[in-house]
Design an enzyme around this catalytic site. Structure first.
Site, short mmCIF file in Angstrom:
data_model
loop_
_atom_site.label_atom_id
_atom_site.label_comp_id
_atom_site.label_asym_id
_atom_site.label_seq_id
_atom_site.Cartn_x
_atom_site.Cartn_y
_atom_site.Cartn_z
N CYS A 170 -26.84 21.12 -10.84
CA CYS A 170 -26.71 20.82 -12.27
C CYS A 170 -27.51 21.76 -13.18
CB CYS A 170 -27.16 19.38 -12.53
SG CYS A 170 -26.13 18.17 -11.69
N1 NAD Z 1 -25.19 15.90 -7.54
C1 NAD Z 1 -25.72 15.47 -8.67
O1 NAD Z 1 -26.88 15.10 -8.71
C2 NAD Z 1 -24.90 15.40 -9.95
C3 NAD Z 1 -25.42 14.67 -11.03
C4 NAD Z 1 -24.69 14.58 -12.20
C5 NAD Z 1 -23.46 15.23 -12.30
N2 NAD Z 1 -22.98 15.96 -11.24
C6 NAD Z 1 -21.67 16.58 -11.39
O2 NAD Z 1 -20.72 15.81 -10.66
C7 NAD Z 1 -19.71 16.67 -10.11
C8 NAD Z 1 -19.63 16.49 -8.61
O3 NAD Z 1 -20.87 16.88 -8.04
P1 NAD Z 1 -21.34 16.42 -6.59
O4 NAD Z 1 -22.79 16.74 -6.51
O5 NAD Z 1 -20.88 15.04 -6.30
O6 NAD Z 1 -20.50 17.45 -5.70
P2 NAD Z 1 -20.26 17.38 -4.11
O7 NAD Z 1 -19.99 18.77 -3.69
O8 NAD Z 1 -21.36 16.60 -3.47
O9 NAD Z 1 -18.94 16.53 -3.97
C9 NAD Z 1 -17.70 16.96 -4.42
C10 NAD Z 1 -16.63 16.42 -3.51
O10 NAD Z 1 -15.38 16.82 -4.03
C11 NAD Z 1 -14.54 17.17 -2.96
N3 NAD Z 1 -13.47 18.04 -3.45
C12 NAD Z 1 -13.50 19.34 -3.72
N4 NAD Z 1 -12.30 19.75 -4.18
C13 NAD Z 1 -11.53 18.66 -4.23
C14 NAD Z 1 -10.20 18.44 -4.63
N5 NAD Z 1 -9.44 19.43 -5.09
N6 NAD Z 1 -9.71 17.20 -4.52
C15 NAD Z 1 -10.48 16.19 -4.05
N7 NAD Z 1 -11.76 16.34 -3.66
C16 NAD Z 1 -12.26 17.56 -3.75
C17 NAD Z 1 -15.47 17.83 -1.96
O11 NAD Z 1 -14.93 17.82 -0.66
C18 NAD Z 1 -16.71 16.94 -2.08
O12 NAD Z 1 -16.65 15.86 -1.19
C19 NAD Z 1 -20.08 18.08 -10.55
O13 NAD Z 1 -19.42 18.38 -11.73
C20 NAD Z 1 -21.58 17.97 -10.82
O14 NAD Z 1 -22.01 18.94 -11.75
C21 NAD Z 1 -23.67 16.02 -10.05
#
Ligand code: NAD
Length: 433
Positions: A272
């Site tokens: 992030c």
């Molecule tokens: N990790 C954090 O602490 C956090 C906090 C707030 C916001 N975010 C935001 O949330 C979003 C997700 O982050 P995350 O940390 O959960 O990511 P992550 O990589 O842990 O998880 C993303 C998931 O999406 C899946 N994926 C990828 N392409 C896909 C598709 N086309 N269709 C379906 N699934 C698909 C991946 O396999 C994975 O399981 C991002 O935009 C991030 O900036 C993350």
């Protein structure tokens, strides 16, 4: 129109789909199951959908007991088949939003997800984007793809943006107790989205548009990035003056108003803070605006690994040793304490920079026993965590895992260099960096 959806939610008959089952999507999915909703988890990663179906957790801080309970509840289904999107009344999308190699927003995950869902969009459905992104994404990127099959937003189906504020491993606030900001393209869409989230969170915070909701998240993370950069700059300044920044922050935070603490470190990490502000920078360019604060904060934060390497060289120099050939044990690969997330971690930059100068670097991280493949640091894949033992010239603390706090390093005879203020209380000399 939305009354059908709202009525279904009230009767707990609505099916909630969560697309992207990572750090954000998995806790979200569990919350809806725990509130008695039928939930469909969709991901392209079969390993994740299969693990969840078997009740296994693949994220260290999410207890397996919680996942197992959800899996055996009869309410949870997981799939890689996007045609199942048609079974969902509300679809919440939490897929990655990284930067590409030119440090521009990589919208490909959002685009691919929307394209995969588009053929199955149906009347009265609500589709919410949760991924962090630049203002305008929901309306400019998501809606045109979802309308491809002829249905129209706010006439046939609804969209919203609700930023995810999850802070993995935090225990004082959980998914349920963090208020959820929600913005939509119509009052009906907003009502539906608020209704969905009110099932799992204490409070929803409606805003007037998806753009305002998108911007809210970027404000929060830019605020963090800028303040961390300020603390990094002040740390380097105060070190020259012989003043301990950590002591100063502890004192400053006793002021009951007008101040909140941020802490210096070896550089930014995670999915992030190093990334999100640059989504705004990119979008601002379209309006002829340059976001100088964001750029400056990025510069300061990105320079921190070099500062730490310089400190390692100074400390070794005081002992009459060169960095070349020195044995360095890096404590902590995760970008923050007590998680197994090493994305964008400054520890990798430290490893690379120290090795480039001839140091022999090993790492210890109880959360990351083996380094997983990554795009940026592919060369480290497969490297394994080693025990903390004697025989190193330098022990460099780069993550404040609880395991390292107050650890007694005195018997190791190494120079301990602490970038996180994690070794206070441990006997022996600890150098700040
Ligand atoms: N990790 C954090 O602490 C956090 C906090 C707030 C916001 N975010 C935001 O949330 C979003 C997700 O982050 P995350 O940390 O959960 O990511 P992550 O990589 O842990 O998880 C993303 C998931 O999406 C899946 N994926 C990828 N392409 C896909 C598709 N086309 N269709 C379906 N699934 C698909 C991946 O396999 C994975 O399981 C991002 O935009 C991030 O900036 C993350």
């Amino acid at each position: 129109m939305t009354s059908t959806l709202i009525d279904k939610i009230d009767r707990k008959k609505a099916v909630v789909g969560v697309v992207g089952l990572g750090y954000v999507g998995l806790p979200l999915l569990l919350c809806f199951v725990e509130k008695g909703f039928h939930v469909l988890g969709i991901d392209i990663d079969e390993k994740k959908t299969e693990a969840l179906a078997k009740g296994q957790s693949y994220i260290k801080h999410i207890p397996v007991t919680r996942v197992a309970k959800a899996a055996s509840s009869g309410l949870l289904q997981t799939t890689t088949d996007f045609s199942r999107a048609k079974d969902c009344d509300a679809i919440l999308i939490a897929v990655p939003t990284p930067l590409n190699k030119n440090r521009e927003p990589d919208m490909s995950f959002i685009v691919l997800t929307c394209e995969a869902i588009a053929p199955y969009v149906r009347a009265d459905q609500l589709i919410v984007l949760e991924s962090t992104t630049y203002p305008g994404t929901t309306v400019e990127v998501m809606v045109p793809i979802l309308e491809k099959n002829g249905l129209k937003v706010d006439k046939d189906f609804f969209v919203a943006f609700s930023p995810e504020r999850e802070d993995p491993s935090r225990t004082d606030y959980t998914t349920e107790t963090i208020p959820k900001v929600v913005g939509s393209t119509s009052p009906a869409g907003l009502a539906a989205a608020e209704k969905v989230y009110q099932q799992i969170v204490v409070r929803t915070v409606p805003v007037s548009s998806t753009q305002a909701a998108e911007a809210t998240k970027l404000v929060e993370n830019t605020f963090r990035a800028v303040n961390i950069a300020l603390m990094n700059e002040l740390k380097m300044t105060f070190m020259k003056m012989g003043i301990d920044i950590w002591e100063v922050i502890e004192a400053a935070k006793t002021k009951p108003f007008g101040y909140m603490p941020f802490y210096p470190g070896p550089g930014l990490g995670g999915h992030c803070i190093p990334i999100d502000p640059f989504y705004l920078t990119w979008k601002a360019r379209e309006y002829g605006v340059s976001t100088r604060f964001i750029e400056l904060a990025g510069e300061v934060n990105a320079s921190m690994p070099d500062f730490v390497v310089q400190r390692v060289m100074e400390v070794l120099n005081e002992c009459g040793k060169p960095l070349k050939g020195a044995k360095v044990l890096l404590l902590g690969l995760a970008y923050k304490a007590n998680v197994d997330d090493d994305r964008e971690s400054p520890s990798y930059h430290l490893m690379e920079k120290l090795e480039a100068k001839g140091a022999v670097v090993s790492y210890n991280d109880p959360y990351i026993p083996t380094i997983r493949p990554s795009r940026e640091f592919a060369k480290y894949a497969g490297r394994k965590s080693v025990p903390i033992t004697a025989g190193y010239d330098v022990i460099l603390i780069s993550t404040a895992h609880d395991e390292y706090k107050g650890m007694d390093f005195s018997s190791f005879k190494a120079q301990v260099i602490d970038t996180r203020h994690a070794a206070q209380g441990s006997s022996g000399t600890v150098h700040q960096a």
